[in-house]
Enzyme design. Sequence first.
Site, PDB file in Angstrom:
ATOM      1  N   HIS A 131       0.862  -1.182   0.000  1.00 10.18           N
ATOM      2  CA  HIS A 131       0.000   0.000   0.000  1.00 10.18           C
ATOM      3  C   HIS A 131       0.902   1.237   0.000  1.00 10.18           C
ATOM      4  O   HIS A 131       2.030   1.192   0.504  1.00 10.18           O
ATOM      5  CB  HIS A 131      -0.842  -0.046   1.280  1.00 10.18           C
ATOM      6  CG  HIS A 131      -1.882   1.010   1.416  1.00 10.18           C
ATOM      7  ND1 HIS A 131      -1.605   2.288   1.841  1.00 10.18           N
ATOM      8  CD2 HIS A 131      -3.220   0.973   1.212  1.00 10.18           C
ATOM      9  CE1 HIS A 131      -2.733   2.983   1.894  1.00 10.18           C
ATOM     10  NE2 HIS A 131      -3.731   2.211   1.523  1.00 10.18           N
ATOM     11  N   ASP A 208       3.166  -4.423   7.838  1.00 11.11           N
ATOM     12  CA  ASP A 208       1.947  -3.633   7.698  1.00 11.11           C
ATOM     13  C   ASP A 208       0.770  -4.605   7.835  1.00 11.11           C
ATOM     14  O   ASP A 208       0.467  -5.367   6.921  1.00 11.11           O
ATOM     15  CB  ASP A 208       1.962  -2.948   6.328  1.00 11.11           C
ATOM     16  CG  ASP A 208       0.633  -2.265   6.004  1.00 11.11           C
ATOM     17  OD1 ASP A 208      -0.335  -2.437   6.775  1.00 11.11           O
ATOM     18  OD2 ASP A 208       0.579  -1.577   4.966  1.00 11.11           O
ATOM     19  N   GLN A 211      -4.459  -5.036   6.725  1.00  9.14           N
ATOM     20  CA  GLN A 211      -5.466  -5.933   6.134  1.00  9.14           C
ATOM     21  C   GLN A 211      -5.506  -7.295   6.805  1.00  9.14           C
ATOM     22  O   GLN A 211      -6.328  -8.136   6.441  1.00  9.14           O
ATOM     23  CB  GLN A 211      -5.178  -6.133   4.637  1.00  9.14           C
ATOM     24  CG  GLN A 211      -5.407  -4.903   3.801  1.00  9.14           C
ATOM     25  CD  GLN A 211      -6.860  -4.434   3.817  1.00  9.14           C
ATOM     26  OE1 GLN A 211      -7.789  -5.213   4.022  1.00  9.14           O
ATOM     27  NE2 GLN A 211      -7.069  -3.143   3.610  1.00  9.14           N
ATOM     28  N   LYS A 234     -10.211  -0.935  10.324  1.00  6.17           N
ATOM     29  CA  LYS A 234     -10.215  -2.139   9.452  1.00  6.17           C
ATOM     30  C   LYS A 234     -10.601  -3.377  10.250  1.00  6.17           C
ATOM     31  O   LYS A 234     -10.730  -4.456   9.686  1.00  6.17           O
ATOM     32  CB  LYS A 234      -8.833  -2.371   8.841  1.00  6.17           C
ATOM     33  CG  LYS A 234      -8.220  -1.163   8.192  1.00  6.17           C
ATOM     34  CD  LYS A 234      -8.263  -1.233   6.708  1.00  6.17           C
ATOM     35  CE  LYS A 234      -7.420  -0.113   6.105  1.00  6.17           C
ATOM     36  NZ  LYS A 234      -7.920   0.325   4.811  1.00  6.17           N
TER      37      LYS A 234
HETATM   38  C1  LIG Z   1      -2.312  -2.772   3.454  1.00  2.59           C
HETATM   39  C2  LIG Z   1      -2.666  -1.399   3.955  1.00  2.59           C
HETATM   40  N1  LIG Z   1      -1.733  -0.659   4.557  1.00  2.59           N
HETATM   41  C3  LIG Z   1      -1.998   0.563   5.040  1.00  2.59           C
HETATM   42  C4  LIG Z   1      -3.240   1.117   4.918  1.00  2.59           C
HETATM   43  C5  LIG Z   1      -3.482   2.490   5.452  1.00  2.59           C
HETATM   44  O1  LIG Z   1      -4.367   2.439   6.515  1.00  2.59           O
HETATM   45  P1  LIG Z   1      -4.919   3.779   7.179  1.00  2.59           P
HETATM   46  O2  LIG Z   1      -5.453   4.621   6.046  1.00  2.59           O
HETATM   47  O3  LIG Z   1      -5.975   3.311   8.110  1.00  2.59           O
HETATM   48  O4  LIG Z   1      -3.775   4.430   7.867  1.00  2.59           O
HETATM   49  C6  LIG Z   1      -4.250   0.411   4.265  1.00  2.59           C
HETATM   50  C7  LIG Z   1      -5.568   1.014   4.044  1.00  2.59           C
HETATM   51  O5  LIG Z   1      -6.264   0.679   3.094  1.00  2.59           O
HETATM   52  C8  LIG Z   1      -3.954  -0.884   3.778  1.00  2.59           C
HETATM   53  O6  LIG Z   1      -4.883  -1.620   3.175  1.00  2.59           O
END
Ligand SMILES: Cc1ncc(COP(=O)(O)O)c(C=O)c1O
Length: 415
Positions: A131, A208, A211, A234
């Site tokens: 991401h 990370d 998900q 999430k």
């Molecule tokens: C794999 C992954 N990493 C990081 C994030 C970022 O999360 P946040 O916007 O809640 O900080 C997301 C959000 O879709 C994600 O799917």
Amino acid sequence: MNASPRAIPGPLDVGRLRQDFPILDQQVNGAPLAYLDNAASTQRPLAVLDAMDHYYRHDHANVHRGVHTLSHRATDRYEHARELVRGFLNAASIREVIFTRGTTEAINLVAYTLGQRLKAGDEIVVSELEHHSNIVPWQMLCERTGAVLRVGPITDRGEIDVEAMLALITPATRLVGVAHVSNALGTVNPVAEIIAAARRHGALTLVDGAQAAAHVPVDVRALGCDFYALSGHKLHGPTGIGVLYGRESVLETLPPFQGGGDMIATVSFRGTTYNELPYRFEAGTPAIAEAIGLGAAIEYLGRVGLPAIAAHEEALVDHALARLRDLPGIRFLGNPRQRVGLVSFNIDGIHPHDVGTVLDQRGVAVRAGHHCAMPVMERFGVPGSVRASFALYNTRDEVDRLVEALQLAVRMFAP
Ligand SMILES: Cc1ncc(COP(=O)(O)O)c(C=O)c1O
């Protein structure tokens, strides 16, 4: 609540569980809502709404400061949420649990504080399926320090090419960052193997987990990672709250992130000393109600049971894949062997946004676009995709409605 992977989950009583989520009971564009955008954000059960409501009605005051009863209560509830997170991740100590605004802030915290000891020639390794929030902070860090970002490629299946990624990890590597689960493809990555390789070279590791945390049990000690990041929204908790798990011995070596109240021990114009872990990384009044809501979400997931949730979602993914295969012109993004929670695809000749709009007209909510993973889209040569992502409250009937709405889109846009 690290449920044993060997536990045999019973089937979820989805009809009853749906009653815990009042938002699901509504019509959208004249059809019952089928909420299939859970990878972007999940919905909250009453247990979370009630916990936050109760806090604001009865207990709100600032934490860690007051000598009065409400402040003590607020502090107790906030710190109890931290203990729930500790148990959820199987962290060794609450000193390792830092509340942040979300995964993005958690990763930025690491990139910022680590940056102060990186130099030109150092390397950071990430995978191609990350991401943006596990790419851009490292790019910014490299710009600041002259360090170099290396990218482990993915295969046509949408899996990390582990051999190629491990070959990038060398004595010059300072940190390896990798998603536990890909938000664009649903791939469950072999994070334990990657972490072990990084540790052999003395590199730090960040997972990370945005998900993963609502779908697979997480045990940071078993994984052996130095950092693990997640977002409350999430996993059926509130927005504006997330967690950075950090190994205590590593956190002890990092400088503070932001300066302000709560992160200090003493302040004078001669100099300031910093608070102990984890408060050193929590400057200012935190998101108290949101932390309490996150704690309630973790308790809720514990009551429902992650293994049962995972089995339910796996069945939904299998059903979706089986039915979608027959759709004319469908092209799946990747075909990972280990996948949780979602399917990502395009239909020949129809822009993903148009697909998403037709689905919305039928009350079916999906995500259409690049999912903040533009390098994955580039890898597959598409501008974006349609992503249907599932949670514990979704049903086979909703998957069937997705397929019917897609059939309609095909008929509408057929040349
Ligand atoms: C794999 C992954 N990493 C990081 C994030 C970022 O999360 P946040 O916007 O809640 O900080 C997301 C959000 O879709 C994600 O799917």
